[in-house]
Design a protein around this motif. Structure first.
Motif, PDB file in Angstrom:
ATOM      1  N   ASP A   1     -43.278  15.969  17.658  1.00 36.22           N
ATOM      2  CA  ASP A   1     -44.521  15.657  18.364  1.00 36.22           C
ATOM      3  C   ASP A   1     -44.929  14.195  18.340  1.00 36.22           C
ATOM      4  OD1 ASP A   1     -45.408  15.383  15.772  1.00 36.22           O
ATOM      5  OD2 ASP A   1     -46.678  17.167  15.797  1.00 36.22           O
ATOM      6  N   GLU A   2     -43.954  13.296  18.234  1.00 34.81           N
ATOM      7  CA  GLU A   2     -44.280  11.874  18.266  1.00 34.81           C
ATOM      8  C   GLU A   2     -43.427  11.097  19.261  1.00 34.81           C
ATOM      9  OE1 GLU A   2     -44.009  10.441  14.282  1.00 34.81           O
ATOM     10  OE2 GLU A   2     -45.868  11.414  13.635  1.00 34.81           O
ATOM     11  N   ASN A   3     -42.123  11.422  19.344  1.00 35.45           N
ATOM     12  CA  ASN A   3     -41.213  10.642  20.173  1.00 35.45           C
ATOM     13  C   ASN A   3     -40.692  11.446  21.354  1.00 35.45           C
ATOM     14  OD1 ASN A   3     -41.380   8.528  18.303  1.00 35.45           O
ATOM     15  ND2 ASN A   3     -39.737   9.406  17.066  1.00 35.45           N
ATOM     16  N   GLY A   4     -40.450  10.760  22.476  1.00 35.50           N
ATOM     17  CA  GLY A   4     -39.920  11.405  23.669  1.00 35.50           C
ATOM     18  C   GLY A   4     -38.415  11.560  23.606  1.00 35.50           C
TER      19      GLY A   4
ATOM     20  N   LYS B   1     -30.706  32.564   6.311  1.00 39.49           N
ATOM     21  CA  LYS B   1     -30.101  31.237   6.161  1.00 39.49           C
ATOM     22  C   LYS B   1     -31.155  30.179   6.457  1.00 39.49           C
ATOM     23  CE  LYS B   1     -25.947  28.567   7.156  1.00 39.49           C
ATOM     24  NZ  LYS B   1     -24.609  28.545   7.822  1.00 39.49           N
ATOM     25  N   THR B   2     -31.029  29.034   5.770  1.00 39.20           N
ATOM     26  CA  THR B   2     -31.980  27.933   5.952  1.00 39.20           C
ATOM     27  C   THR B   2     -31.230  26.627   6.148  1.00 39.20           C
ATOM     28  OG1 THR B   2     -33.662  29.006   4.581  1.00 39.20           O
ATOM     29  CG2 THR B   2     -33.853  26.623   4.880  1.00 39.20           C
ATOM     30  N   TRP B   3     -31.704  25.833   7.105  1.00 39.81           N
ATOM     31  CA  TRP B   3     -31.163  24.506   7.368  1.00 39.81           C
ATOM     32  C   TRP B   3     -32.244  23.466   7.071  1.00 39.81           C
ATOM     33  CZ3 TRP B   3     -30.103  28.753  10.241  1.00 39.81           C
ATOM     34  CH2 TRP B   3     -28.753  29.050  10.509  1.00 39.81           C
ATOM     35  N   PRO B   4     -32.106  22.659   6.004  1.00 35.78           N
ATOM     36  CA  PRO B   4     -33.030  21.532   5.800  1.00 35.78           C
ATOM     37  C   PRO B   4     -32.764  20.488   6.888  1.00 35.78           C
ATOM     38  CG  PRO B   4     -31.790  22.063   3.801  1.00 35.78           C
ATOM     39  CD  PRO B   4     -31.120  22.770   4.922  1.00 35.78           C
ATOM     40  N   LEU B   5     -33.820  19.942   7.460  1.00 38.16           N
ATOM     41  CA  LEU B   5     -33.672  19.019   8.579  1.00 38.16           C
ATOM     42  C   LEU B   5     -33.784  17.569   8.121  1.00 38.16           C
ATOM     43  CD1 LEU B   5     -35.819  20.885  11.259  1.00 38.16           C
ATOM     44  CD2 LEU B   5     -33.336  20.977  10.925  1.00 38.16           C
ATOM     45  N   GLN B   6     -33.170  16.696   8.903  1.00 37.23           N
ATOM     46  CA  GLN B   6     -33.256  15.272   8.617  1.00 37.23           C
ATOM     47  C   GLN B   6     -34.687  14.774   8.796  1.00 37.23           C
ATOM     48  OE1 GLN B   6     -30.155  16.139  11.167  1.00 37.23           O
ATOM     49  NE2 GLN B   6     -29.271  14.087  11.006  1.00 37.23           N
ATOM     50  N   ARG B   7     -34.961  13.638   8.204  1.00 38.03           N
ATOM     51  CA  ARG B   7     -36.312  13.090   8.207  1.00 38.03           C
ATOM     52  C   ARG B   7     -36.844  12.874   9.622  1.00 38.03           C
ATOM     53  NH1 ARG B   7     -39.624  11.043   4.499  1.00 38.03           N
ATOM     54  NH2 ARG B   7     -41.176   9.487   5.107  1.00 38.03           N
ATOM     55  N   GLU B   8     -35.972  12.540  10.565  1.00 35.81           N
ATOM     56  CA  GLU B   8     -36.429  12.277  11.933  1.00 35.81           C
ATOM     57  C   GLU B   8     -37.009  13.526  12.602  1.00 35.81           C
ATOM     58  OE1 GLU B   8     -33.168  11.305  14.647  1.00 35.81           O
ATOM     59  OE2 GLU B   8     -31.780  12.231  13.216  1.00 35.81           O
ATOM     60  N   LEU B   9     -36.747  14.703  12.022  1.00 34.67           N
ATOM     61  CA  LEU B   9     -37.315  15.934  12.539  1.00 34.67           C
ATOM     62  C   LEU B   9     -38.404  16.502  11.626  1.00 34.67           C
ATOM     63  CD1 LEU B   9     -34.192  17.782  14.031  1.00 34.67           C
ATOM     64  CD2 LEU B   9     -36.161  16.842  15.269  1.00 34.67           C
ATOM     65  N   GLU B  10     -38.974  15.641  10.803  1.00 36.18           N
ATOM     66  CA  GLU B  10     -40.041  16.092   9.901  1.00 36.18           C
ATOM     67  C   GLU B  10     -41.229  16.653  10.685  1.00 36.18           C
ATOM     68  OE1 GLU B  10     -42.751  14.354   6.193  1.00 36.18           O
ATOM     69  OE2 GLU B  10     -41.371  13.054   7.281  1.00 36.18           O
ATOM     70  N   GLU B  11     -41.464  16.103  11.883  1.00 37.09           N
ATOM     71  CA  GLU B  11     -42.574  16.559  12.728  1.00 37.09           C
ATOM     72  C   GLU B  11     -42.084  17.508  13.832  1.00 37.09           C
ATOM     73  OE1 GLU B  11     -45.821  15.833  12.319  1.00 37.09           O
ATOM     74  OE2 GLU B  11     -45.379  14.683  10.506  1.00 37.09           O
ATOM     75  N   ILE B  12     -41.055  18.276  13.546  1.00 31.68           N
ATOM     76  CA  ILE B  12     -40.500  19.188  14.547  1.00 31.68           C
ATOM     77  C   ILE B  12     -41.608  20.086  15.105  1.00 31.68           C
ATOM     78  CG2 ILE B  12     -39.829  20.945  12.846  1.00 31.68           C
ATOM     79  CD1 ILE B  12     -37.283  21.401  14.606  1.00 31.68           C
ATOM     80  N   SER B  13     -41.627  20.224  16.437  1.00 34.84           N
ATOM     81  CA  SER B  13     -42.731  20.954  17.070  1.00 34.84           C
ATOM     82  C   SER B  13     -42.269  22.036  18.035  1.00 34.84           C
ATOM     83  CB  SER B  13     -43.639  19.968  17.817  1.00 34.84           C
ATOM     84  OG  SER B  13     -42.893  19.203  18.747  1.00 34.84           O
ATOM     85  N   GLY B  14     -40.987  22.053  18.384  1.00 29.41           N
ATOM     86  CA  GLY B  14     -40.500  23.082  19.302  1.00 29.41           C
ATOM     87  C   GLY B  14     -38.984  23.152  19.297  1.00 29.41           C
ATOM     88  N   ILE B  15     -38.451  24.364  19.514  1.00 27.47           N
ATOM     89  CA  ILE B  15     -37.001  24.545  19.581  1.00 27.47           C
ATOM     90  C   ILE B  15     -36.669  25.550  20.674  1.00 27.47           C
ATOM     91  CG2 ILE B  15     -36.613  24.004  17.138  1.00 27.47           C
ATOM     92  CD1 ILE B  15     -36.344  27.000  16.583  1.00 27.47           C
TER      93      ILE B  15
END
Length: 285
Positions: A69-72, A42-56
């Protein structure tokens, strides 16, 4: 003077030719063929705000905590709804690379080795964030964080540094004492029989872990690499069980891994000129 200028020009031309040759050599290296013992279910496309997703990391009830990796911010992603359902501010902008949750507290690793603790991060009142510096520096480029098998210690592995010529190590961080183990608790042995000569060189010079997780049922270590997409699976003693090469089409830049209590495996991929995704995968070891 003319001879000096000529010599200088020849030196510059030589340096340019060397650089071009090195680039051509690297760019023409064939990527490792993808392994056949994994399947995307299964695949979940992510919203633009998570384009730089770095950890889960896995939370509960089909929710995953994500950072980029940009916002706190900690993003709570609901797998059933397929969207971010909560955003938790814990610090200013920064290069945040990994997240782990211990009891009610979230821990976030910044690339320079600073570790943030967000106490009771899911509660409604204002969050309390503290931090301390681990033994790592910006040169280590820290991108991983996970709980150990018993859930009372944090684990990490430097992305850019080797312990020795023949090993890379997993270190333990005690969140209570704020101490980092001086020696690795687990070493990846480069001379393990599963590494052929080419892969020994790749792990020694190119293996750059972007995240890690501990399987809650087996205690195995799952080490993710984003630069050359692959998973290195270690047993509890650090012996290599498998090296799983991921296809670059679906895993252009895998940056995070999470495993649910039942063993479901999720891999987060940075956008990298495309849409960021979370894949659920089945891996057969």
């Amino acid at each position: 003077m003319k001879n000096v200028k000529l010599t200088f020009a020849l030196v510059v031309i030589g340096m340019v030719l060397v650089a071009v040759f090195a680039y051509l050599m690297v760019s023409h290296q064939k990527p490792m063929a993808a392994s056949t013992n994994y399947e995307i279910v299964k695949t979940w496309p992510l919203q633009r705000e998570l384009e730089e997703i770095s950890g889960i990391t896995w939370l509960t009830d089909n929710t995953i905590a994500c950072i980029q990796d940009e916002n706190g911010l900690i993003y709570i992603y609901d797998l059933e709804q397929g969207k971010v359902v909560e955003r938790i501010n814990f610090a200013g902008d920064g290069d945040y690379e990994a997240i782990a949750v211990m009891d009610d507290d979230a821990f976030v690793m910044r690339s320079d080795g600073r570790l943030f603790k967000v106490a009771r991060f899911r509660e409604s009142e204002q969050k309390t964030t503290t931090y301390f510096q681990t033994n790592f520096t910006p040169n280590d480029d820290m991108e991983s964080l996970a709980l150990n098998a018993t859930g009372d210690m944090l684990l990490t592995i430097p992305k850019q540094t080797n312990n020795t010529e023949d090993a890379k190590g997993i270190y333990e961080i005690d969140p209570e004492t704020k101490q980092t183990s001086s020696d690795p608790i687990i070493e990846i042995k480069i001379n393990d029989s599963l590494f052929n000569k080419n892969e020994q060189r790749a792990v020694r010079t190119r293996f750059s872990p972007s995240d890690m997780a501990v399987h809650p049922q087996t205690g195995d270590f799952y080490l993710m690499e984003g630069v050359h997409p692959k998973l290195v699976v270690l047993d509890q003693k650090g012996l290599v069980k498998d090296i799983i090469f991921l296809d670059s089409k679906n895993f252009a830049q895998p940056e995070g891994i999470a495993i649910s209590p039942t063993g479901r495996i999720y891999i987060a991929n940075e956008g990298n000129a495309g849409i960021a995704t979370i894949h659920e995968v089945i891996i057969k070891l």
